[in-house]
Design an enzyme around this catalytic site. Structure first.
Site, PDB file in Angstrom:
ATOM      1  N   ARG A  44      28.361 -14.703 -43.174  1.00  0.00           N
ATOM      2  CA  ARG A  44      27.629 -14.822 -44.439  1.00  0.00           C
ATOM      3  C   ARG A  44      26.892 -13.531 -44.780  1.00  0.00           C
ATOM      4  O   ARG A  44      26.634 -13.250 -45.948  1.00  0.00           O
ATOM      5  CB  ARG A  44      26.712 -16.042 -44.405  1.00  0.00           C
ATOM      6  N   GLU A  99      21.222 -18.518 -28.144  1.00  0.00           N
ATOM      7  CA  GLU A  99      20.535 -19.678 -27.569  1.00  0.00           C
ATOM      8  C   GLU A  99      21.331 -20.267 -26.404  1.00  0.00           C
ATOM      9  O   GLU A  99      20.774 -20.822 -25.484  1.00  0.00           O
ATOM     10  CB  GLU A  99      20.370 -20.776 -28.624  1.00  0.00           C
TER      11      GLU A  99
END
Length: 180
Positions: free
Chosen positions: A63, A100
């Site tokens: 994006r 993460e």
């Protein structure tokens, strides 16, 4: 929250439990599909840098390519794609970065930025900051002057913005969502 922030956040779709339970995915494809919101978001990302000499906009896959291309156009700057390892066809420079859930690698063409060029990093969202920190380190590795990092969305509870600011990078965001 300002009227603009509220209007912009209203164009962002929130998807519960994606990509895993407990996560709310902030989907900007609905913002991108709204011509007025897309234009206003790009204008707001560009505004602080209008009239400054910015050499390149670096966008992170995927994006960040859409937003970064629009920002580069508005600032009359070049565009640099930062991609996942193995996606670029020419000589590259790469860096490993923390996510993460593990490690990944990103790369860019070795000749995409010249030493001393002023670069703005652009992506849709800053969360834990692992990818953005890696991108800043990658850009600096080849001598870029990272002027700022711009995002449509900040998830402040995850601390990514603070990590970038600790590296001396100015951070600009348009809307915030609490939680993950």
């Amino acid at each position: 929250m300002t009227k603009f922030s509220q209007e912009l956040s209203d164009t962002i779709r929130s998807i519960q439990d994606y990509p895993k339970p407990g996560i709310i995915f902030r989907d900007i494809t609905t913002l991108l599909g709204n011509p007025r919101a897309f234009r206003r978001a790009v204008d707001e990302l560009v505004q602080p840098y209008a009239g400054l000499k910015i050499d390149k906009i670096a966008g992170m896959e995927a994006r960040g390519f859409i937003l970064g291309g629009a920002v580069a156009h508005q600032l009359s700057a070049g565009f640099v794609p930062i991609r996942k390892k193995g996606k670029l066809p020419h000589d590259t420079v790469s860096i490993a970065y923390s996510l993460e859930y593990g490690l990944d690698e990103m790369e860019m063409h070795v000749d995409a930025v010249q030493p001393g060029e002023k670069v703005i990093l652009v992506d849709d969202l800053i969360a834990t900051g692992g990818t953005a920190v890696g991108a800043v380190q990658l850009l600096r590795q080849i001598g870029a002057d990272v002027v700022s990092a711009c995002f449509v969305i900040d998830l402040p509870d995850l601390g990514g913005r603070k990590k970038l600011e600790a590296l001396g990078v100015d951070v600009r965001t348009l809307v915030e969502f609490s939680g993950h």
